[in-house]
Design a protein around this motif. Structure first.
Motif, PDB file in Angstrom:
ATOM      1  N   VAL A 182       0.842  -1.199   0.000  1.00  0.00           N
ATOM      2  CA  VAL A 182       0.000   0.000   0.000  1.00  0.00           C
ATOM      3  C   VAL A 182       0.874   1.245   0.000  1.00  0.00           C
ATOM      4  O   VAL A 182       1.788   1.381   0.828  1.00  0.00           O
ATOM      5  CB  VAL A 182      -0.920   0.048   1.236  1.00  0.00           C
ATOM      6  CG1 VAL A 182      -1.913   1.195   1.108  1.00  0.00           C
ATOM      7  CG2 VAL A 182      -1.645  -1.265   1.434  1.00  0.00           C
ATOM      8  N   ALA A 183       0.613   2.152  -0.925  1.00  0.00           N
ATOM      9  CA  ALA A 183       1.296   3.448  -0.970  1.00  0.00           C
ATOM     10  C   ALA A 183       0.245   4.541  -1.128  1.00  0.00           C
ATOM     11  O   ALA A 183      -0.907   4.269  -1.497  1.00  0.00           O
ATOM     12  CB  ALA A 183       2.295   3.496  -2.129  1.00  0.00           C
ATOM     13  N   ALA A 184       0.650   5.780  -0.857  1.00  0.00           N
ATOM     14  CA  ALA A 184      -0.270   6.920  -0.964  1.00  0.00           C
ATOM     15  C   ALA A 184      -0.462   7.292  -2.435  1.00  0.00           C
ATOM     16  O   ALA A 184       0.496   7.644  -3.128  1.00  0.00           O
ATOM     17  CB  ALA A 184       0.265   8.109  -0.177  1.00  0.00           C
ATOM     18  N   LYS A 185      -1.698   7.213  -2.911  1.00  0.00           N
ATOM     19  CA  LYS A 185      -1.990   7.481  -4.320  1.00  0.00           C
ATOM     20  C   LYS A 185      -1.572   8.896  -4.725  1.00  0.00           C
ATOM     21  O   LYS A 185      -0.970   9.099  -5.779  1.00  0.00           O
ATOM     22  CB  LYS A 185      -3.475   7.271  -4.582  1.00  0.00           C
ATOM     23  CG  LYS A 185      -3.889   7.484  -6.029  1.00  0.00           C
ATOM     24  CD  LYS A 185      -5.396   7.318  -6.220  1.00  0.00           C
ATOM     25  CE  LYS A 185      -5.826   5.920  -5.886  1.00  0.00           C
ATOM     26  NZ  LYS A 185      -7.279   5.703  -6.168  1.00  0.00           N
ATOM     27  N   SER A 186      -1.871   9.898  -3.889  1.00  0.00           N
ATOM     28  CA  SER A 186      -1.559  11.282  -4.260  1.00  0.00           C
ATOM     29  C   SER A 186      -0.057  11.495  -4.375  1.00  0.00           C
ATOM     30  O   SER A 186       0.406  12.236  -5.255  1.00  0.00           O
ATOM     31  CB  SER A 186      -2.147  12.251  -3.232  1.00  0.00           C
ATOM     32  OG  SER A 186      -1.643  11.984  -1.935  1.00  0.00           O
ATOM     33  N   SER A 187       0.738  10.839  -3.527  1.00  0.00           N
ATOM     34  CA  SER A 187       2.192  10.982  -3.597  1.00  0.00           C
ATOM     35  C   SER A 187       2.738  10.371  -4.878  1.00  0.00           C
ATOM     36  O   SER A 187       3.627  10.945  -5.530  1.00  0.00           O
ATOM     37  CB  SER A 187       2.853  10.336  -2.382  1.00  0.00           C
ATOM     38  OG  SER A 187       2.522  11.026  -1.193  1.00  0.00           O
ATOM     39  N   LEU A 188       2.229   9.198  -5.257  1.00  0.00           N
ATOM     40  CA  LEU A 188       2.678   8.568  -6.494  1.00  0.00           C
ATOM     41  C   LEU A 188       2.276   9.400  -7.709  1.00  0.00           C
ATOM     42  O   LEU A 188       3.042   9.527  -8.676  1.00  0.00           O
ATOM     43  CB  LEU A 188       2.098   7.162  -6.605  1.00  0.00           C
ATOM     44  CG  LEU A 188       2.622   6.118  -5.617  1.00  0.00           C
ATOM     45  CD1 LEU A 188       1.965   4.771  -5.890  1.00  0.00           C
ATOM     46  CD2 LEU A 188       4.138   6.005  -5.689  1.00  0.00           C
ATOM     47  N   GLN A 189       1.075   9.967  -7.682  1.00  0.00           N
ATOM     48  CA  GLN A 189       0.652  10.823  -8.781  1.00  0.00           C
ATOM     49  C   GLN A 189       1.574  12.028  -8.922  1.00  0.00           C
ATOM     50  O   GLN A 189       1.983  12.397 -10.026  1.00  0.00           O
ATOM     51  CB  GLN A 189      -0.791  11.274  -8.559  1.00  0.00           C
ATOM     52  CG  GLN A 189      -1.819  10.180  -8.727  1.00  0.00           C
ATOM     53  CD  GLN A 189      -3.217  10.629  -8.365  1.00  0.00           C
ATOM     54  OE1 GLN A 189      -3.398  11.617  -7.650  1.00  0.00           O
ATOM     55  NE2 GLN A 189      -4.224   9.917  -8.843  1.00  0.00           N
ATOM     56  N   GLN A 190       1.898  12.652  -7.780  1.00  0.00           N
ATOM     57  CA  GLN A 190       2.769  13.825  -7.820  1.00  0.00           C
ATOM     58  C   GLN A 190       4.156  13.456  -8.321  1.00  0.00           C
ATOM     59  O   GLN A 190       4.759  14.170  -9.132  1.00  0.00           O
ATOM     60  CB  GLN A 190       2.880  14.444  -6.417  1.00  0.00           C
ATOM     61  CG  GLN A 190       3.589  15.795  -6.399  1.00  0.00           C
ATOM     62  CD  GLN A 190       2.807  16.861  -7.136  1.00  0.00           C
ATOM     63  OE1 GLN A 190       1.760  17.294  -6.672  1.00  0.00           O
ATOM     64  NE2 GLN A 190       3.289  17.282  -8.295  1.00  0.00           N
ATOM     65  N   LEU A 191       4.690  12.313  -7.863  1.00  0.00           N
ATOM     66  CA  LEU A 191       6.010  11.871  -8.325  1.00  0.00           C
ATOM     67  C   LEU A 191       6.003  11.637  -9.833  1.00  0.00           C
ATOM     68  O   LEU A 191       6.928  12.057 -10.536  1.00  0.00           O
ATOM     69  CB  LEU A 191       6.408  10.588  -7.593  1.00  0.00           C
ATOM     70  CG  LEU A 191       7.722   9.946  -8.049  1.00  0.00           C
ATOM     71  CD1 LEU A 191       8.903  10.878  -7.805  1.00  0.00           C
ATOM     72  CD2 LEU A 191       7.938   8.604  -7.352  1.00  0.00           C
ATOM     73  N   CYS A 192       4.958  10.999 -10.343  1.00  0.00           N
ATOM     74  CA  CYS A 192       4.887  10.737 -11.786  1.00  0.00           C
ATOM     75  C   CYS A 192       4.758  12.028 -12.586  1.00  0.00           C
ATOM     76  O   CYS A 192       5.302  12.143 -13.694  1.00  0.00           O
ATOM     77  CB  CYS A 192       3.738   9.789 -12.092  1.00  0.00           C
ATOM     78  SG  CYS A 192       4.052   8.090 -11.565  1.00  0.00           S
ATOM     79  N   GLU A 193       4.064  13.009 -12.044  1.00  0.00           N
ATOM     80  CA  GLU A 193       3.987  14.306 -12.721  1.00  0.00           C
ATOM     81  C   GLU A 193       5.370  14.952 -12.782  1.00  0.00           C
ATOM     82  O   GLU A 193       5.756  15.524 -13.812  1.00  0.00           O
ATOM     83  CB  GLU A 193       2.997  15.201 -11.997  1.00  0.00           C
ATOM     84  CG  GLU A 193       1.541  14.813 -12.204  1.00  0.00           C
ATOM     85  CD  GLU A 193       0.587  15.738 -11.463  1.00  0.00           C
ATOM     86  OE1 GLU A 193       1.058  16.586 -10.677  1.00  0.00           O
ATOM     87  OE2 GLU A 193      -0.634  15.602 -11.686  1.00  0.00           O
ATOM     88  N   TYR A 194       6.118  14.887 -11.699  1.00  0.00           N
ATOM     89  CA  TYR A 194       7.480  15.436 -11.695  1.00  0.00           C
ATOM     90  C   TYR A 194       8.364  14.700 -12.702  1.00  0.00           C
ATOM     91  O   TYR A 194       9.193  15.313 -13.388  1.00  0.00           O
ATOM     92  CB  TYR A 194       8.094  15.331 -10.303  1.00  0.00           C
ATOM     93  CG  TYR A 194       7.475  16.235  -9.260  1.00  0.00           C
ATOM     94  CD1 TYR A 194       6.751  17.371  -9.615  1.00  0.00           C
ATOM     95  CD2 TYR A 194       7.614  15.957  -7.905  1.00  0.00           C
ATOM     96  CE1 TYR A 194       6.185  18.192  -8.661  1.00  0.00           C
ATOM     97  CE2 TYR A 194       7.056  16.779  -6.943  1.00  0.00           C
ATOM     98  CZ  TYR A 194       6.344  17.894  -7.322  1.00  0.00           C
ATOM     99  OH  TYR A 194       5.785  18.713  -6.369  1.00  0.00           O
ATOM    100  N   LEU A 195       8.191  13.384 -12.794  1.00  0.00           N
ATOM    101  CA  LEU A 195       8.971  12.605 -13.760  1.00  0.00           C
ATOM    102  C   LEU A 195       8.624  13.016 -15.185  1.00  0.00           C
ATOM    103  O   LEU A 195       9.507  13.122 -16.046  1.00  0.00           O
ATOM    104  CB  LEU A 195       8.706  11.114 -13.557  1.00  0.00           C
ATOM    105  CG  LEU A 195       9.334  10.479 -12.306  1.00  0.00           C
ATOM    106  CD1 LEU A 195       8.665   9.157 -11.987  1.00  0.00           C
ATOM    107  CD2 LEU A 195      10.831  10.286 -12.497  1.00  0.00           C
ATOM    108  N   GLN A 196       7.345  13.260 -15.442  1.00  0.00           N
ATOM    109  CA  GLN A 196       6.939  13.722 -16.770  1.00  0.00           C
ATOM    110  C   GLN A 196       7.571  15.071 -17.094  1.00  0.00           C
ATOM    111  O   GLN A 196       8.060  15.289 -18.209  1.00  0.00           O
ATOM    112  CB  GLN A 196       5.418  13.826 -16.842  1.00  0.00           C
ATOM    113  CG  GLN A 196       4.700  12.500 -16.987  1.00  0.00           C
ATOM    114  CD  GLN A 196       3.211  12.689 -17.148  1.00  0.00           C
ATOM    115  OE1 GLN A 196       2.591  13.487 -16.447  1.00  0.00           O
ATOM    116  NE2 GLN A 196       2.610  11.957 -18.064  1.00  0.00           N
TER     117      GLN A 196
END
Length: 316
Positions: free
Chosen positions: A137-151
């Motif tokens: 289990v991980a925090a969905k909002s944190s993963l979304q933010q990380l992926c946006e930064y990667l983009q």
């Protein structure tokens, strides 16, 4: 579910000669970069410290400083996710199971059900006992933010891994029941038991965060004896409760500065089956870096080298 999440936030993998693994912690990123040359894969490593902000905001400056790369994998350190053991719900489809898990975990995880991004790993079945799973289990909002930064950094992530579940790829599929002791700096010491390529048992051992910072000459002043007790208890549990064949080999995967001296300590205490984790023979390219410090990134890199299809391996 996790595959759908990754495809939504990834710009997709592109074939190329440059591969990058980001081993992400709360305050830093460890980078393993591979480039194909005539003589084979060439590796280089780097450790970048983030700002004082919490993850993932502390990663923005780091990621923006990286050059665009081909395929990218992210390894999450244990501080960025939870692994929760659970009796496997008896539901007819995997879709229904994944939909039910957030509500089954709501009293076991501090995240709200709608904030949980999760996947699960089946554990080896024990005769007469209910089927078990480990839920990641991980925090969905944190993963979304990380992926946006990667983009924004033009880094197309194709895999996301949970660190502690990568070690099974280092353990031979054939052979006896094996116990692995793994630890990265400032993290818990994790004990895992594996057989036939499957994770059978896993424990976070509390009270050992200073193990890697303790010289070998001082380990025997209580800390090492405590570890031996936990290892023996786990070996007894595996044989007595899980009904598995006894552990015949203990592998050390620990970033201790005096690692070479640790097996001798175990041998002196009667644990003669202890040795250092070897690098798998097909991964000779990884001998350029320290396995004990970089094994999570090495395993993730091996996956990037072996596949070009986007996927999410939150469960190894």
């Amino acid at each position: 579910m996790l595959q759908q999440f990754l495809r939504k936030w990834s710009r997709g993998s592109t074939e190329g000669q440059s591969l990058l693994v980001l081993h992400v912690f709360n305050q830093q990123i460890k980078l393993l970069h591979a480039e194909r040359a005539k003589q084979g894969w060439q590796l280089r490593t780097e450790q970048l410290v983030g700002e004082t902000k919490v993850f993932p905001e502390n990663m923005l400056q780091i990621l923006s400083s990286l050059p665009p790369s081909g395929e990218v994998a992210v390894v999450l350190s244990p501080e960025l996710y939870q692994i929760i053991p659970l009796d496997k719900p008896n539901l007819p489809t995997e879709t229904e199971l994944l939909q039910a898990l957030p509500w089954l975990l709501k009293d076991l995880c501090p995240l709200a059900p709608e904030e949980m991004q999760l996947d699960y790993l089946d554990l080896t079945a024990t005769a007469g006992a209910p089927a078990k799973i480990n839920v990641v289990v991980a925090a969905k909002s944190s993963l979304q933010q990380l992926c946006e930064y990667l983009q924004q950094a033009k880094l197309g992530v194709t895999h996301i891994f949970a660190e502690e579940l990568l070690s099974r790829d280092l353990v031979p599929v054939q052979g006896p029941t094996r116990l692995v002791l793994q630890q990265q700096p400032n993290n818990d010491l994790i004990l895992q038991v594996m057989r036939d390529g499957q994770l059978c048992f896993s424990r976070h051992l509390r009270g050992f965060q200073q193990f890697l910072a303790t010289p070998v000459t001082q380990l025997q002043f209580g800390l090492f004896d405590n570890l031996l007790l936990e290892v023996q208890r786990s070996m007894d549990f595996v044989e007595g409760q899980l009904k598995l064949p006894p552990v015949r080999e203990v592998l050390l995967l620990m970033a201790h500065p005096e690692l070479e001296a640790l097996p001798a300590l175990f041998h002196q205490a009667g644990f003669n089956q202890v040795r250092l984790m070897p690098l798998p023979e097909p991964w000779s390219w990884a001998s350029q870096v320290d396995l004990q410090l970089w094994w999570p990134a090495i395993v993730a890199m091996a996956t990037l080298m072996q596949t070009g299809e986007p996927s999410l391996e939150a469960a190894g």
